[in-house]
Motif scaffolding. Structure first.
Motif, PDB file in Angstrom:
ATOM      1  N   UNK A  38       0.821  -1.210   0.000  1.00  0.00           N
ATOM      2  CA  UNK A  38       0.000   0.000   0.000  1.00  0.00           C
ATOM      3  C   UNK A  38       0.860   1.268   0.000  1.00  0.00           C
ATOM      4  N   UNK A  39       2.029   1.202   0.632  1.00  0.00           N
ATOM      5  CA  UNK A  39       2.895   2.378   0.720  1.00  0.00           C
ATOM      6  C   UNK A  39       3.547   2.693  -0.622  1.00  0.00           C
ATOM      7  N   UNK A  40       4.020   1.659  -1.332  1.00  0.00           N
ATOM      8  CA  UNK A  40       4.770   1.933  -2.553  1.00  0.00           C
ATOM      9  C   UNK A  40       4.028   1.521  -3.824  1.00  0.00           C
ATOM     10  N   UNK A  41       2.934   0.797  -3.713  1.00  0.00           N
ATOM     11  CA  UNK A  41       2.188   0.382  -4.892  1.00  0.00           C
ATOM     12  C   UNK A  41       2.752  -0.853  -5.563  1.00  0.00           C
ATOM     13  N   UNK A  42       3.811  -1.422  -5.020  1.00  0.00           N
ATOM     14  CA  UNK A  42       4.377  -2.661  -5.549  1.00  0.00           C
ATOM     15  C   UNK A  42       4.986  -3.433  -4.382  1.00  0.00           C
ATOM     16  N   UNK A  43       5.229  -4.699  -4.597  1.00  0.00           N
ATOM     17  CA  UNK A  43       5.840  -5.505  -3.548  1.00  0.00           C
ATOM     18  C   UNK A  43       7.278  -5.058  -3.325  1.00  0.00           C
ATOM     19  N   UNK A  44       7.666  -4.999  -2.075  1.00  0.00           N
ATOM     20  CA  UNK A  44       9.016  -4.559  -1.755  1.00  0.00           C
ATOM     21  C   UNK A  44      10.015  -5.676  -2.020  1.00  0.00           C
ATOM     22  N   UNK A  45      11.245  -5.287  -2.337  1.00  0.00           N
ATOM     23  CA  UNK A  45      12.313  -6.261  -2.462  1.00  0.00           C
ATOM     24  C   UNK A  45      13.053  -6.331  -1.127  1.00  0.00           C
ATOM     25  N   UNK A  46      13.637  -7.464  -0.859  1.00  0.00           N
ATOM     26  CA  UNK A  46      14.318  -7.687   0.401  1.00  0.00           C
ATOM     27  C   UNK A  46      15.809  -7.841   0.160  1.00  0.00           C
ATOM     28  N   UNK A  47      16.611  -7.423   1.147  1.00  0.00           N
ATOM     29  CA  UNK A  47      18.049  -7.632   1.032  1.00  0.00           C
ATOM     30  C   UNK A  47      18.399  -9.028   1.549  1.00  0.00           C
ATOM     31  N   UNK A  48      19.650  -9.428   1.399  1.00  0.00           N
ATOM     32  CA  UNK A  48      20.074 -10.791   1.721  1.00  0.00           C
ATOM     33  C   UNK A  48      19.941 -11.080   3.215  1.00  0.00           C
ATOM     34  N   UNK A  49      20.133 -10.096   4.071  1.00  0.00           N
ATOM     35  CA  UNK A  49      19.988 -10.310   5.509  1.00  0.00           C
ATOM     36  C   UNK A  49      18.530 -10.612   5.878  1.00  0.00           C
ATOM     37  N   UNK A  50      17.597  -9.900   5.282  1.00  0.00           N
ATOM     38  CA  UNK A  50      16.185 -10.149   5.554  1.00  0.00           C
ATOM     39  C   UNK A  50      15.758 -11.527   5.047  1.00  0.00           C
TER      40      UNK A  50
END
Length: 66
Positions: A38-50
């Protein structure tokens, strides 16, 4: 035979607590994904630590369920 019945209650408590922990984690994960969408309008990408943290947390939760 008495020892088997003595620990049955403890096992059921552990099963219930493990199931509640899994459900709470899924609830938080799904809520975070929806909020991020909802915040960005697309699914967020995650970094390797997450991603690594999620994999180990998922394995731990799978161990609780099994």
């Amino acid at each position: 035979m008495k020892t088997k019945n003595q620990f049955a209650g403890i096992r059921w408590i552990a099963r219930v607590v493990g199931t509640l922990l899994v459900l709470f984690t899924l609830f938080m994960f799904i809520g975070e994904m929806i909020e991020g969408y909802n915040r960005s309008g697309k699914l967020e990408t995650f970094n390797i630590l997450q991603i690594t943290t999620f994999i180990f947390w998922f394995l731990g939760l799978a161990g609780l369920v099994l």
